[in-house]
Design an enzyme around this catalytic site. Structure first.
Site, PDB file in Angstrom:
ATOM      1  N   ARG A   2       0.842  -1.187   0.000  1.00 32.05           N
ATOM      2  CA  ARG A   2       0.000   0.000   0.000  1.00 32.05           C
ATOM      3  C   ARG A   2       0.879   1.239   0.000  1.00 32.05           C
ATOM      4  O   ARG A   2       0.525   2.255   0.557  1.00 32.05           O
ATOM      5  CB  ARG A   2      -0.943   0.041   1.218  1.00 32.05           C
ATOM      6  CG  ARG A   2      -1.912  -1.075   1.270  1.00 32.05           C
ATOM      7  CD  ARG A   2      -3.031  -0.849   0.248  1.00 32.05           C
ATOM      8  NE  ARG A   2      -3.665  -2.116  -0.074  1.00 32.05           N
ATOM      9  CZ  ARG A   2      -4.570  -2.695   0.693  1.00 32.05           C
ATOM     10  NH1 ARG A   2      -4.983  -2.120   1.772  1.00 32.05           N
ATOM     11  NH2 ARG A   2      -5.080  -3.831   0.341  1.00 32.05           N
ATOM     12  N   ARG A   6      -4.055   5.072  -0.164  1.00 33.18           N
ATOM     13  CA  ARG A   6      -4.806   6.322  -0.094  1.00 33.18           C
ATOM     14  C   ARG A   6      -4.179   7.387   0.780  1.00 33.18           C
ATOM     15  O   ARG A   6      -4.671   8.490   0.867  1.00 33.18           O
ATOM     16  CB  ARG A   6      -6.226   6.012   0.368  1.00 33.18           C
ATOM     17  CG  ARG A   6      -7.013   5.383  -0.753  1.00 33.18           C
ATOM     18  CD  ARG A   6      -8.239   4.754  -0.235  1.00 33.18           C
ATOM     19  NE  ARG A   6      -7.893   3.755   0.773  1.00 33.18           N
ATOM     20  CZ  ARG A   6      -8.774   3.193   1.561  1.00 33.18           C
ATOM     21  NH1 ARG A   6     -10.024   3.539   1.489  1.00 33.18           N
ATOM     22  NH2 ARG A   6      -8.399   2.280   2.423  1.00 33.18           N
ATOM     23  N   ARG A  15      -7.012   8.986  -8.461  1.00 30.14           N
ATOM     24  CA  ARG A  15      -8.219   8.225  -8.142  1.00 30.14           C
ATOM     25  C   ARG A  15      -9.501   9.032  -8.294  1.00 30.14           C
ATOM     26  O   ARG A  15     -10.566   8.479  -8.543  1.00 30.14           O
ATOM     27  CB  ARG A  15      -8.137   7.719  -6.699  1.00 30.14           C
ATOM     28  CG  ARG A  15      -7.764   6.307  -6.497  1.00 30.14           C
ATOM     29  CD  ARG A  15      -8.615   5.285  -7.177  1.00 30.14           C
ATOM     30  NE  ARG A  15      -9.581   4.699  -6.246  1.00 30.14           N
ATOM     31  CZ  ARG A  15     -10.874   4.854  -6.322  1.00 30.14           C
ATOM     32  NH1 ARG A  15     -11.396   5.575  -7.289  1.00 30.14           N
ATOM     33  NH2 ARG A  15     -11.676   4.274  -5.460  1.00 30.14           N
ATOM     34  N   ASP A  51      -4.115  -5.535  -7.533  1.00 34.97           N
ATOM     35  CA  ASP A  51      -4.833  -6.013  -6.356  1.00 34.97           C
ATOM     36  C   ASP A  51      -4.953  -7.533  -6.380  1.00 34.97           C
ATOM     37  O   ASP A  51      -5.065  -8.130  -7.454  1.00 34.97           O
ATOM     38  CB  ASP A  51      -6.232  -5.379  -6.280  1.00 34.97           C
ATOM     39  CG  ASP A  51      -6.807  -5.515  -4.876  1.00 34.97           C
ATOM     40  OD1 ASP A  51      -6.308  -4.855  -3.962  1.00 34.97           O
ATOM     41  OD2 ASP A  51      -7.727  -6.328  -4.699  1.00 34.97           O
ATOM     42  N   TYR A 128     -12.470 -14.780   0.358  1.00 33.87           N
ATOM     43  CA  TYR A 128     -13.205 -13.699  -0.315  1.00 33.87           C
ATOM     44  C   TYR A 128     -14.353 -14.255  -1.163  1.00 33.87           C
ATOM     45  O   TYR A 128     -15.433 -13.669  -1.239  1.00 33.87           O
ATOM     46  CB  TYR A 128     -12.264 -12.871  -1.184  1.00 33.87           C
ATOM     47  CG  TYR A 128     -11.593 -11.747  -0.418  1.00 33.87           C
ATOM     48  CD1 TYR A 128     -12.311 -10.630  -0.007  1.00 33.87           C
ATOM     49  CD2 TYR A 128     -10.245 -11.802  -0.101  1.00 33.87           C
ATOM     50  CE1 TYR A 128     -11.709  -9.603   0.698  1.00 33.87           C
ATOM     51  CE2 TYR A 128      -9.624 -10.778   0.602  1.00 33.87           C
ATOM     52  CZ  TYR A 128     -10.365  -9.673   1.000  1.00 33.87           C
ATOM     53  OH  TYR A 128      -9.772  -8.658   1.702  1.00 33.87           O
TER      54      TYR A 128
HETATM   55  O1  CP3 Z   1       0.975  -1.086  -2.150  1.00 34.02           O
HETATM   56  C1  CP3 Z   1       0.394  -0.908  -3.222  1.00 34.02           C
HETATM   57  O2  CP3 Z   1      -0.158   0.152  -3.542  1.00 34.02           O
HETATM   58  C2  CP3 Z   1       0.446  -2.037  -4.184  1.00 34.02           C
HETATM   59  C3  CP3 Z   1      -0.830  -2.495  -4.628  1.00 34.02           C
HETATM   60  C4  CP3 Z   1      -1.711  -3.297  -3.692  1.00 34.02           C
HETATM   61  C5  CP3 Z   1      -3.071  -3.001  -3.509  1.00 34.02           C
HETATM   62  N1  CP3 Z   1      -3.664  -4.056  -2.874  1.00 34.02           N
HETATM   63  C6  CP3 Z   1      -3.743  -1.768  -3.987  1.00 34.02           C
HETATM   64  C7  CP3 Z   1      -5.054  -1.397  -3.442  1.00 34.02           C
HETATM   65  C8  CP3 Z   1      -1.463  -4.508  -3.046  1.00 34.02           C
HETATM   66  C9  CP3 Z   1      -0.135  -5.222  -2.851  1.00 34.02           C
HETATM   67  C10 CP3 Z   1      -2.714  -4.986  -2.557  1.00 34.02           C
HETATM   68  C11 CP3 Z   1      -2.870  -6.300  -1.916  1.00 34.02           C
HETATM   69  C12 CP3 Z   1      -4.141  -6.628  -1.280  1.00 34.02           C
HETATM   70  N2  CP3 Z   1      -5.409  -6.339  -1.674  1.00 34.02           N
HETATM   71  C13 CP3 Z   1      -4.249  -7.469  -0.140  1.00 34.02           C
HETATM   72  C14 CP3 Z   1      -3.085  -8.135   0.554  1.00 34.02           C
HETATM   73  C15 CP3 Z   1      -2.393  -7.207   1.459  1.00 34.02           C
HETATM   74  C16 CP3 Z   1      -3.167  -6.839   2.686  1.00 34.02           C
HETATM   75  O3  CP3 Z   1      -3.557  -5.674   2.801  1.00 34.02           O
HETATM   76  O4  CP3 Z   1      -3.381  -7.707   3.529  1.00 34.02           O
HETATM   77  C17 CP3 Z   1      -5.608  -7.595   0.176  1.00 34.02           C
HETATM   78  C18 CP3 Z   1      -6.209  -8.370   1.330  1.00 34.02           C
HETATM   79  C19 CP3 Z   1      -6.344  -6.877  -0.807  1.00 34.02           C
HETATM   80  C20 CP3 Z   1      -7.809  -6.769  -0.936  1.00 34.02           C
HETATM   81  C21 CP3 Z   1      -8.257  -5.381  -0.957  1.00 34.02           C
HETATM   82  N3  CP3 Z   1      -8.106  -4.503  -2.017  1.00 34.02           N
HETATM   83  C22 CP3 Z   1      -8.902  -4.674   0.075  1.00 34.02           C
HETATM   84  C23 CP3 Z   1      -9.250  -5.267   1.432  1.00 34.02           C
HETATM   85  C24 CP3 Z   1      -9.151  -3.380  -0.406  1.00 34.02           C
HETATM   86  C25 CP3 Z   1      -9.886  -2.279   0.251  1.00 34.02           C
HETATM   87  C26 CP3 Z   1      -8.916  -1.625   1.146  1.00 34.02           C
HETATM   88  C27 CP3 Z   1      -9.561  -0.476   1.838  1.00 34.02           C
HETATM   89  O5  CP3 Z   1      -8.901  -0.086   2.793  1.00 34.02           O
HETATM   90  O6  CP3 Z   1     -10.591   0.014   1.393  1.00 34.02           O
HETATM   91  C28 CP3 Z   1      -8.593  -3.271  -1.700  1.00 34.02           C
HETATM   92  C29 CP3 Z   1      -8.571  -2.071  -2.557  1.00 34.02           C
HETATM   93  C30 CP3 Z   1      -7.194  -1.498  -2.798  1.00 34.02           C
HETATM   94  N4  CP3 Z   1      -6.143  -2.226  -3.246  1.00 34.02           N
HETATM   95  C31 CP3 Z   1      -6.800  -0.136  -2.691  1.00 34.02           C
HETATM   96  C32 CP3 Z   1      -5.465  -0.064  -3.109  1.00 34.02           C
HETATM   97  C33 CP3 Z   1      -4.618   1.161  -3.266  1.00 34.02           C
HETATM   98  C34 CP3 Z   1      -7.693   1.036  -2.294  1.00 34.02           C
HETATM   99  C35 CP3 Z   1      -8.563   1.289  -3.482  1.00 34.02           C
HETATM  100  C36 CP3 Z   1      -9.007   2.705  -3.609  1.00 34.02           C
HETATM  101  O7  CP3 Z   1      -8.259   3.523  -4.165  1.00 34.02           O
HETATM  102  O8  CP3 Z   1     -10.135   2.986  -3.211  1.00 34.02           O
END
Ligand code: CP3
Length: 331
Positions: A2, A6, A15, A51, A128
């Protein structure tokens, strides 16, 4: 992780214009987000902007990111028939846009910064599909695995096979390390991990045949860390709930460790961040094979300047940027 989330103004600006899935599908925007994040915080590696959930579309599920609610997957998997009926995923086709994003990002990223590819581990992805989104207790997933071990095995096999194809494609496209995220596996008991998960994760790692260094990510894994480590990975990621020295005793000196700053510390002040950073580095004691990292992702409310300061501190206190030793062919 991440790193382009955000908490970054640059990211939030992009975004505002483009929905999340569209961003992931756009190679030049993906490259821009990944490279900007790396340059801004000066991390020693970059993770591709993507993602773990995109792969569910390869199985025919509908994936949405709902503002405030996180991801939503429909329809949810409920029965043995649903699992038997899952189509064979063709991630090399359906996720070709990820490979393009990797190629484009590799071209724009500094040459000495490794690019990390990633995927969700079978358990986390299965949860999921069964829960339909985030879960506070994973009860549907646990009920299915306990009720119908055979269908659970079929589901995990199907996910593992697709994940292997997807990750091989990422390596072919140019990533120099792979991180497999089993983010929610800490909700299981040691027995559940061993019985329902370990062998499936191992299949994924074994199939990748050490072409690049492999990082195995989990949180709350301390109660079954040995099994988690034996499932695979050259690097085992641990969160703040276990001391690095304890983790190393369990994992053994052959493997590297990634971790383990509590992400919440980054919301404190610089003094606290410095104290925790020194403590973790002292605990690692300069031994080779420690990748300083957070135990989980950067929280959205984290001040960017704290992340930048953290990376500077790690470099300063550990004697310079990027003390990367040869860990495999790509490094
Ligand atoms: O670090 C990075 O920016 C690299 C990209 C990355 C994202 N997701 C971007 C993202 C990586 C490596 C992930 C992995 C991911 N995604 C995991 C494993 C890591 C962890 O956090 O345990 C998991 C479980 C997910 C599933 C996922 N995707 C969730 C739970 C969410 C919502 C998160 C939230 O806080 O709302 C996402 C969306 C997501 N993936 C965002 C980003 C930048 C936010 C999307 C947005 O801009 O609204």
């Amino acid at each position: 992780m991440r790193q382009a989330g955000r908490y970054m103004e640059d990211y939030r600006k992009v975004r505002e214009r483009v929905p999340f899935k569209a961003l992931c599908r756009d190679a030049s925007l993906t490259a821009e987000i990944t490279v900007t994040a790396q340059e801004k915080i000066k991390a020693d590696a970059a993770i591709i902007f993507s993602d773990i959930l995109l792969i569910v579309e390869s199985f025919g599920f509908k994936l949405d990111y709902v503002k405030g609610d996180g991801p939503s997957i429909t329809p949810v998997l409920k029965s043995a028939a649903d699992i038997e009926g899952l189509p064979t995923a063709e991630p090399r086709q359906t996720l070709a846009y990820v490979f393009q994003a990797i190629q484009e990002t590799r071209r724009s990223l500094k040459a000495d910064i490794p690019l990390i590819g990633f995927a969700g581990a079978p358990f986390t992805l299965a949860s999921y599909l069964i829960e339909g989104g985030a879960s506070g207790n994973f009860k549907k997933t646990k009920a299915l695995m306990a009720r119908d071990e055979r269908s659970w095995g079929i589901l995990m096999d199907k996910i593992a096979a697709a994940t292997v194809e997807f990750l091989k494609g990422q390596v072919d496209a140019g990533v120099q390390a792979i991180q497999l995220f089993d983010s929610w596996v800490g909700w299981l008991s040691p027995e559940q991990y061993q019985k329902y998960v370990q062998a499936h994760t191992k299949k994924v790692f074994d199939a990748l045949e050490s072409r690049v260094p492999l990082i195995h990510f989990g949180t709350q894994t301390a109660p079954f860390l040995k099994n988690f480590s034996e499932a695979g990975g050259d690097v085992i990621s641990v969160d703040h709930r276990v001391a690095l020295s304890e983790a190393w005793k369990v994992i053994g000196g052959e493997k590297a460790i990634q971790g383990n700053l509590d992400p919440a510390v980054l919301c404190a002040d610089l003094k606290a961040i410095e104290r925790e950073t020194r403590r973790i580095l002292d605990e690692a004691g300069g031994r080779p094979g420690h990748i300083f990292n957070l135990g989980h992702g950067v929280l959205p409310e984290t001040p960017l300047e704290n992340v930048i300061a953290l990376v500077e501190m790690v470099h300063e206190f550990s004697g310079g940027a990027c003390r990367v030793r040869r860990a495999g062919p790509a490094f």
